[in-house]
Design an enzyme around this catalytic site. Structure first.
Site, short mmCIF file in Angstrom:
data_model
loop_
_atom_site.label_atom_id
_atom_site.label_comp_id
_atom_site.label_asym_id
_atom_site.label_seq_id
_atom_site.Cartn_x
_atom_site.Cartn_y
_atom_site.Cartn_z
N ASP A 246 -4.01 -7.70 -1.13
CA ASP A 246 -3.70 -8.49 0.05
C ASP A 246 -3.00 -9.79 -0.34
O ASP A 246 -3.28 -10.36 -1.39
CB ASP A 246 -5.00 -8.80 0.81
CG ASP A 246 -4.74 -9.30 2.21
OD1 ASP A 246 -3.64 -9.09 2.74
OD2 ASP A 246 -5.66 -9.91 2.80
N GLY A 247 -2.10 -10.23 0.53
CA GLY A 247 -1.48 -11.54 0.33
C GLY A 247 0.00 -11.52 0.01
O GLY A 247 0.60 -12.58 -0.21
N GLY B 287 2.61 -10.95 1.97
CA GLY B 287 3.38 -11.66 2.98
C GLY B 287 3.23 -13.16 2.89
O GLY B 287 4.20 -13.92 3.00
N TRP C 138 2.35 -14.85 0.25
CA TRP C 138 2.99 -15.29 -1.00
C TRP C 138 4.47 -15.57 -0.76
O TRP C 138 5.01 -16.60 -1.21
CB TRP C 138 2.80 -14.22 -2.07
CG TRP C 138 3.33 -14.56 -3.42
CD1 TRP C 138 2.67 -15.20 -4.44
CD2 TRP C 138 4.64 -14.25 -3.93
NE1 TRP C 138 3.49 -15.32 -5.55
CE2 TRP C 138 4.71 -14.75 -5.25
CE3 TRP C 138 5.76 -13.62 -3.40
CZ2 TRP C 138 5.84 -14.61 -6.05
CZ3 TRP C 138 6.90 -13.49 -4.18
CH2 TRP C 138 6.93 -13.99 -5.49
N ARG D 136 9.03 -11.42 4.04
CA ARG D 136 7.79 -10.75 3.64
C ARG D 136 8.05 -9.62 2.64
O ARG D 136 7.24 -9.40 1.74
CB ARG D 136 7.07 -10.21 4.87
CG ARG D 136 6.47 -11.27 5.76
CD ARG D 136 5.86 -10.67 7.02
NE ARG D 136 4.80 -9.74 6.71
CZ ARG D 136 3.51 -10.08 6.50
NH1 ARG D 136 3.16 -11.37 6.55
NH2 ARG D 136 2.60 -9.17 6.24
N HIS E 5 6.27 -8.04 -0.90
CA HIS E 5 5.85 -6.65 -1.14
C HIS E 5 6.49 -6.10 -2.42
O HIS E 5 5.84 -5.36 -3.18
CB HIS E 5 6.22 -5.78 0.06
CG HIS E 5 5.42 -6.09 1.29
ND1 HIS E 5 4.04 -6.15 1.28
CD2 HIS E 5 5.82 -6.36 2.56
CE1 HIS E 5 3.61 -6.43 2.51
NE2 HIS E 5 4.66 -6.58 3.29
N THR F 269 -3.88 2.73 7.99
CA THR F 269 -3.53 3.34 9.27
C THR F 269 -3.23 2.27 10.31
O THR F 269 -2.54 2.55 11.29
CB THR F 269 -4.68 4.23 9.76
OG1 THR F 269 -5.91 3.48 9.72
CG2 THR F 269 -4.83 5.47 8.90
N ARG G 6 2.72 -3.31 12.33
CA ARG G 6 3.66 -4.32 11.87
C ARG G 6 5.07 -4.01 12.38
O ARG G 6 5.32 -2.94 12.92
CB ARG G 6 3.63 -4.41 10.35
CG ARG G 6 2.27 -4.83 9.82
CD ARG G 6 2.26 -5.02 8.32
NE ARG G 6 0.95 -5.45 7.85
CZ ARG G 6 0.67 -5.78 6.60
NH1 ARG G 6 1.63 -5.76 5.68
NH2 ARG G 6 -0.54 -6.15 6.25
N LEU H 255 -5.26 7.31 -17.62
CA LEU H 255 -5.64 6.52 -16.45
C LEU H 255 -5.38 7.36 -15.21
O LEU H 255 -4.34 8.01 -15.10
CB LEU H 255 -4.83 5.22 -16.36
CG LEU H 255 -5.12 4.35 -15.11
CD1 LEU H 255 -6.51 3.73 -15.18
CD2 LEU H 255 -4.06 3.28 -14.91
N THR I 100 -13.70 -5.77 4.32
CA THR I 100 -13.38 -4.56 3.56
C THR I 100 -12.25 -3.76 4.20
O THR I 100 -11.70 -2.86 3.55
CB THR I 100 -14.61 -3.67 3.41
OG1 THR I 100 -15.07 -3.26 4.71
CG2 THR I 100 -15.73 -4.41 2.69
N GLU J 222 -19.92 -2.80 -6.27
CA GLU J 222 -19.95 -4.25 -6.30
C GLU J 222 -18.62 -4.75 -5.72
O GLU J 222 -17.59 -4.08 -5.82
CB GLU J 222 -20.10 -4.76 -7.74
CG GLU J 222 -21.42 -4.41 -8.39
CD GLU J 222 -22.58 -5.21 -7.83
OE1 GLU J 222 -22.42 -6.43 -7.64
OE2 GLU J 222 -23.64 -4.61 -7.57
#
Length: 247
Positions: A25-26, A28, A30, A38, A42, A71, A76, A136, A200, A212
């Site tokens: 998150d963040g 836009g 930034w 925006r 991204h 979803t 936007r 990974l 969340t 956690e």
């Protein structure tokens, strides 16, 4: 302030966090803080994904799940949604060779039907190409919503029960989990949300029941490997009891 990058030459260290999930998150904000569109944020966020993916194995992380598009994000602007879809497509095309060479397996969760067919084809292609990789496991949530996933899993379970493939009295947590998008993927040990928000946002509600959580004020484009390592180090000091009493 974002953490500085780890010094060159640092060796691998395992913090005992095999599966990390991140609500990125963040982007836009930034970009807005810098007077930029925006989509610039991204694009920078996509670069951060690449850096975090490369850092994870040396930090003991074997599973990484990132929340790329929910979803609810269809609300936007059309310009931003189309721009994001373009970024996803370019990321897959650009990173396919590198991910495969570095032993990364890439998978996607979420409802794909609404996505552009070309993007769906790219997703299926990189999933097939990287399927043998084990260094990974990267899972990307696109058009994903936790409640929608639970609904779709319930529909699958109901269909199987109606068809006689499973008896109602045989339905347990394992049977339900096997019909989730994340079937075969372990639950996250740690969920990180960047940008200072502390919700969340409908992300992995079933899978993260005993995870956690760590909420950081750092905006996603500033969240580098050094800060990830700091979060993992904090996690390693926590005692997880999964409902049991403290020893």
């Amino acid at each position: 302030m974002p953490a500085s990058e780890p010094p060159a030459g640092c060796g691998p260290v395992d913090y005992g966090v095999p599966h990390v999930a991140i609500i990125m998150d963040g982007n836009g904000r930034w970009a807005k803080n810098r007077g930029w569109p925006r989509l610039v944020g991204h694009r920078r966020g996509a670069e951060r994904v690449k850096e975090i993916v490369r850092a994870c194995p040396d930090l003991g992380v074997r599973w990484l799940t990132v929340y790329a598009f929910s979803t609810e994000n269809w609300k936007r602007s059309t310009e931003e949604v189309l721009g994001l879809m373009g970024i996803f497509a370019r990321y897959i095309e650009k990173e396919a060779d590198g991910l495969s060479a570095e032993g990364v397996r890439m998978r996607f969760i979420g409802a794909r039907e609404r996505l552009d067919p070309k993007l769906q084809a790219l997703m299926a292609g990189i999933e097939a190409r990287t399927a043998p990789n084990t260094r990974l496991n990267l899972t990307v949530a696109i058009n994903y919503g936790g409640r929608d996933e639970l609904r779709r899993a319930a529909v699958r379970l109901a269909e199987d029960a109606a068809a006689g493939r499973i008896a109602p009295d045989a339905i347990d947590e394992a049977a339900f989990a096997a019909r989730l998008d994340t079937a075969g993927i372990p639950d996250p040990d740690l969920v990180i949300r960047t940008s200072g928000e502390t919700r969340t946002s409908n992300f992995l509600p079933w899978q993260a029941a005993y995870s956690e959580y760590e909420f950081t004020p750092t905006l996603w484009p500033d969240f580098g490997p050094a800060e990830l390592e700091k979060v993992l180090a904090v996690f390693s000091t926590r005692e997880r009891r999964f409902g049991g009493a403290k020893a």
